[in-house]
Each structure stands twice: as C-alpha cells, then as structure tokens.
Motif scaffolding. Structure first.
Motif, PDB file in Angstrom:
ATOM      1  N   HIS A  61     102.734  -1.258  84.028  1.00 16.27           N
ATOM      2  CA  HIS A  61     103.028  -2.009  82.812  1.00 16.27           C
ATOM      3  C   HIS A  61     102.719  -3.464  83.159  1.00 16.27           C
ATOM      4  N   PRO A  62     102.230  -4.269  82.186  1.00 22.81           N
ATOM      5  CA  PRO A  62     101.902  -5.662  82.514  1.00 22.81           C
ATOM      6  C   PRO A  62     103.039  -6.446  83.165  1.00 22.81           C
ATOM      7  N   SER A  63     104.290  -6.054  82.881  1.00 23.35           N
ATOM      8  CA  SER A  63     105.408  -6.764  83.497  1.00 23.35           C
ATOM      9  C   SER A  63     105.737  -6.236  84.891  1.00 23.35           C
ATOM     10  N   LEU A  64     105.075  -5.160  85.291  1.00 26.95           N
ATOM     11  CA  LEU A  64     105.268  -4.548  86.608  1.00 26.95           C
ATOM     12  C   LEU A  64     103.909  -4.340  87.254  1.00 26.95           C
ATOM     13  N   ARG A  65     103.849  -4.484  88.544  1.00 28.80           N
ATOM     14  CA  ARG A  65     102.650  -4.121  89.307  1.00 28.80           C
ATOM     15  C   ARG A  65     101.421  -4.916  88.874  1.00 28.80           C
ATOM     16  N   HIS A  66     101.594  -6.227  88.699  1.00 32.22           N
ATOM     17  CA  HIS A  66     100.475  -7.097  88.324  1.00 32.22           C
ATOM     18  C   HIS A  66     100.629  -8.450  89.001  1.00 32.22           C
ATOM     19  N   ILE A  67      99.499  -8.950  89.510  1.00 28.82           N
ATOM     20  CA  ILE A  67      99.463 -10.296  90.085  1.00 28.82           C
ATOM     21  C   ILE A  67      98.144 -10.945  89.684  1.00 28.82           C
ATOM     22  N   ALA A  68      98.203 -12.230  89.334  1.00 30.30           N
ATOM     23  CA  ALA A  68      96.997 -13.005  89.036  1.00 30.30           C
ATOM     24  C   ALA A  68      96.805 -14.040  90.138  1.00 30.30           C
ATOM     25  N   PHE A  69      95.605 -14.063  90.710  1.00 34.27           N
ATOM     26  CA  PHE A  69      95.245 -15.049  91.726  1.00 34.27           C
ATOM     27  C   PHE A  69      94.480 -16.182  91.057  1.00 34.27           C
ATOM     28  N   ARG A  70      94.829 -17.428  91.373  1.00 33.50           N
ATOM     29  CA  ARG A  70      94.164 -18.595  90.799  1.00 33.50           C
ATOM     30  C   ARG A  70      92.797 -18.796  91.436  1.00 33.50           C
ATOM     31  N   THR A  71      91.833 -19.132  90.611  1.00 31.07           N
ATOM     32  CA  THR A  71      90.496 -19.482  91.078  1.00 31.07           C
ATOM     33  C   THR A  71      89.998 -20.639  90.222  1.00 31.07           C
ATOM     34  N   SER A  72      88.787 -21.091  90.458  1.00 27.08           N
ATOM     35  CA  SER A  72      88.213 -22.164  89.642  1.00 27.08           C
ATOM     36  C   SER A  72      87.333 -21.562  88.541  1.00 27.08           C
ATOM     37  N   TYR A  73      87.022 -22.365  87.541  1.00 26.11           N
ATOM     38  CA  TYR A  73      86.163 -21.892  86.450  1.00 26.11           C
ATOM     39  C   TYR A  73      84.774 -21.545  86.984  1.00 26.11           C
ATOM     40  N   GLU A  74      84.242 -22.357  87.854  1.00 25.72           N
ATOM     41  CA  GLU A  74      82.911 -22.075  88.415  1.00 25.72           C
ATOM     42  C   GLU A  74      82.923 -20.775  89.212  1.00 25.72           C
ATOM     43  N   GLU A  75      83.982 -20.537  89.965  1.00 27.79           N
ATOM     44  CA  GLU A  75      84.094 -19.274  90.698  1.00 27.79           C
ATOM     45  C   GLU A  75      84.290 -18.096  89.741  1.00 27.79           C
ATOM     46  N   MET A  76      84.988 -18.330  88.647  1.00 31.26           N
ATOM     47  CA  MET A  76      85.177 -17.272  87.649  1.00 31.26           C
ATOM     48  C   MET A  76      83.821 -16.797  87.131  1.00 31.26           C
ATOM     49  N   LYS A  77      82.915 -17.721  86.914  1.00 29.13           N
ATOM     50  CA  LYS A  77      81.589 -17.358  86.405  1.00 29.13           C
ATOM     51  C   LYS A  77      80.845 -16.452  87.383  1.00 29.13           C
ATOM     52  N   GLN A  78      81.200 -16.497  88.661  1.00 25.59           N
ATOM     53  CA  GLN A  78      80.564 -15.668  89.695  1.00 25.59           C
ATOM     54  C   GLN A  78      81.437 -14.488  90.121  1.00 25.59           C
ATOM     55  N   SER A  79      82.557 -14.288  89.453  1.00 22.62           N
ATOM     56  CA  SER A  79      83.556 -13.319  89.921  1.00 22.62           C
ATOM     57  C   SER A  79      83.039 -11.879  89.972  1.00 22.62           C
ATOM     58  N   LEU A  80      82.253 -11.444  88.995  1.00 23.47           N
ATOM     59  CA  LEU A  80      81.743 -10.069  89.033  1.00 23.47           C
ATOM     60  C   LEU A  80      80.826  -9.864  90.231  1.00 23.47           C
ATOM     61  N   HIS A  81      80.003 -10.861  90.510  1.00 22.83           N
ATOM     62  CA  HIS A  81      79.112 -10.770  91.674  1.00 22.83           C
ATOM     63  C   HIS A  81      79.942 -10.727  92.962  1.00 22.83           C
TER      64      HIS A  81
END
Length: 156
Positions: A61-81
């Motif tokens: 459930h989104p309130s359980l078993r979830h974590i978001a790691f901070r990154t930059s916008y430029e890195e986000m654009k390359q995240s799939l790669h």
C-alpha cells in the motif's frame, strides 16, 4: 525542530538477495546483523533499514513498503537509462501505462518508480521549479510534455 529524515525501514524476505540489490543502487552498507541491514542514503545523515522476516508478505500500500530517494531533475531525465544500466526495470505508477518519469506540476516534483526484489515500491524523486502560472495543473506530464509546456509558456 525537524531537520530531515533520519531513517526509514522496509521488510525483505532475504538479506542475501536484498543487499546486492541495494548496493547496485549505489547505497553503502552502514552495518548488518543476522536479520537486519542498514544502508546509508546520505552518509551520516539518513539511512534505510532492511528487516528480514515474514513481514515482507504484508500487502503493498502506498503508506506501507514505499521509499522515495531524492535526485536532481537532470538525473531524473536520465533515470530510465540509469536503471536499465544496473539491471532494474522501472514500473508504471498507479493507473499510468508508461514507466517514463513524470512531472506533477501542482506538487512541484517529478518521479519514476521501480520495485526491489520483494516488491517494495521505490521511487526516484526530485523537486521541479514550476512557474506560478502552471501550478494549477494536476495532470501527470511526461518530462517531454513538461518541457514543451515550459517552452510554450515562456514564449507567451
């Protein structure tokens, strides 16, 4: 009083499977014992605890078993790669059919999602500068859609 996040925890079925996965993400182990391992997210600032046990069977459930790691916008654009380069598949968020990163203008952030070996939901997330005139947009926009919108709004 509150300065930031110190720690978060996730349940895992096997540390022997999970430890190499989190190392692949670039996290450094802080310490380990028989059924627990902690990895630095930011060394000396925040860490994630992995707990081996039956709790990994807890339904997601989104309130359980979830974590978001901070990154930059430029890195986000390359995240799939980047995810593909370490052998990790992105997953769609919610009702989206695509795995590509997306921007939430009304929240001022962007995200891409993936799972760990136990189905814990992991997210790369960054802040996005949103002009006040675009803050009303509640749609989730692909990075390309977002950048096109930014360009067109700047020309007005």
């Amino acid at each position: 009083m509150i300065k930031g996040l110190y720690e978060a925890h996730l349940p895992v079925r096997s540390l022997d499977i999970s430890i190499p996965f989190y190392e692949k993400l670039g996290l450094t182990m802080a310490w380990r014992d028989a059924d627990t391992a902690f990895f630095w997210i930011e060394k000396g600032i925040s860490w994630i605890g992995l707990w081996e046990g039956e709790e990994h069977k807890t339904p997601y459930h989104p309130s359980l078993r979830h974590i978001a790691f901070r990154t930059s916008y430029e890195e986000m654009k390359q995240s799939l790669h980047w995810l593909a380069s370490i052998g990790v598949n992105a997953v769609p968020f919610g009702r989206r059919s695509t795995v590509e990163p997306f921007v939430r203008p009304n929240q001022g952030n962007a995200s891409v999602y993936f799972d760990d070996p136990d189905g814990n939901s992991l997210e790369l997330m960054c802040f996005v500068d949103v002009p006040e005139a675009l803050r009303h947009i509640t749609d989730k926009l692909s990075i390309q859609e977002w950048e096109t919108l930014l360009e067109s709004s700047a020309q007005k």
